[in-house]
Design a protein around this motif. Sequence first.
Motif, mmCIF file in Angstrom:
data_model
loop_
_atom_site.group_PDB
_atom_site.id
_atom_site.type_symbol
_atom_site.label_atom_id
_atom_site.label_comp_id
_atom_site.label_asym_id
_atom_site.label_seq_id
_atom_site.Cartn_x
_atom_site.Cartn_y
_atom_site.Cartn_z
ATOM 1 N N THR A 1 0.835 -1.195 0.000
ATOM 2 C CA THR A 1 0.000 0.000 0.000
ATOM 3 C C THR A 1 0.874 1.251 0.000
ATOM 4 O O THR A 1 2.068 1.180 0.257
ATOM 5 N N ILE A 2 0.223 2.380 -0.280
ATOM 6 C CA ILE A 2 0.900 3.677 -0.299
ATOM 7 C C ILE A 2 0.026 4.697 0.411
ATOM 8 O O ILE A 2 -1.202 4.652 0.302
ATOM 9 N N PHE A 3 0.681 5.613 1.140
ATOM 10 C CA PHE A 3 -0.020 6.697 1.826
ATOM 11 C C PHE A 3 0.843 7.942 1.830
ATOM 12 O O PHE A 3 2.049 7.864 2.062
ATOM 13 N N ILE B 1 8.955 -4.483 -0.326
ATOM 14 C CA ILE B 1 8.333 -3.343 0.335
ATOM 15 C C ILE B 1 6.856 -3.666 0.511
ATOM 16 O O ILE B 1 6.181 -4.026 -0.466
ATOM 17 N N THR B 2 6.371 -3.546 1.738
ATOM 18 C CA THR B 2 4.961 -3.825 2.011
ATOM 19 C C THR B 2 4.146 -2.563 2.157
ATOM 20 O O THR B 2 2.922 -2.586 2.019
ATOM 21 N N ASN B 3 4.808 -1.433 2.457
ATOM 22 C CA ASN B 3 4.110 -0.165 2.599
ATOM 23 C C ASN B 3 5.073 0.974 2.321
ATOM 24 O O ASN B 3 6.227 0.923 2.720
ATOM 25 N N LYS B 4 4.551 1.981 1.630
ATOM 26 C CA LYS B 4 5.295 3.222 1.379
ATOM 27 C C LYS B 4 4.475 4.361 1.960
ATOM 28 O O LYS B 4 3.301 4.532 1.621
ATOM 29 N N VAL B 5 5.095 5.148 2.845
ATOM 30 C CA VAL B 5 4.509 6.380 3.334
ATOM 31 C C VAL B 5 5.466 7.480 2.890
ATOM 32 O O VAL B 5 6.679 7.359 3.067
ATOM 33 N N PHE C 1 -3.202 10.713 -0.984
ATOM 34 C CA PHE C 1 -2.886 9.744 -2.037
ATOM 35 C C PHE C 1 -2.690 8.420 -1.314
ATOM 36 O O PHE C 1 -1.666 8.226 -0.663
ATOM 37 N N ALA C 2 -3.676 7.541 -1.388
ATOM 38 C CA ALA C 2 -3.643 6.326 -0.584
ATOM 39 C C ALA C 2 -4.335 5.177 -1.296
ATOM 40 O O ALA C 2 -5.262 5.387 -2.075
ATOM 41 N N GLY C 3 -3.845 3.980 -1.012
ATOM 42 C CA GLY C 3 -4.497 2.791 -1.555
ATOM 43 C C GLY C 3 -3.491 1.747 -1.981
ATOM 44 O O GLY C 3 -2.335 1.745 -1.537
ATOM 45 N N PRO C 4 -3.916 0.861 -2.863
ATOM 46 C CA PRO C 4 -3.019 -0.179 -3.366
ATOM 47 C C PRO C 4 -1.833 0.443 -4.095
ATOM 48 O O PRO C 4 -1.950 1.503 -4.716
#
Length: 124
Positions: free
Chosen positions: A42-44, A115-119, A52-55
């Motif tokens: 996911t990205i946030f 990478i499992t999440n990008k903030v 800007f968030a979501g898959p």
Amino acid sequence: MNQTPTPVSEYAAIDRTIQHYIDGARTGSGQTMAHAFHADATIFGYIGSDLFAGPIQKLFEWNDANGPSSDLAARITSLDVVGTTAVARLEIENWTGHRFTDFFTLLKVEGDWKITNKVFHLHA
């Protein structure tokens, strides 16, 4: 508390994963970038006042639409690894004229770091 040091080879493997992300940004290729991410990542972050968030596919589409950034400069400024988990901070300049600070959480999945999440923070 676990005092076992993380092998240098694990840091190098994480560097290679993040390099896929950087290479994708430089070439404007979401497909290249996708190699760095888990399929369920996911990205946030905010672009102006808009969330800007979501898959993670949203990032790949944004990257494809914005095109190459051959003058992009990027550097991992911190990396913390514990077992099969990691957190990395990446500073990026001149990504289609923008500066970002990215925070990634990574997980070692079936022997590969993903990478499992990008903030992110988009600098003004």
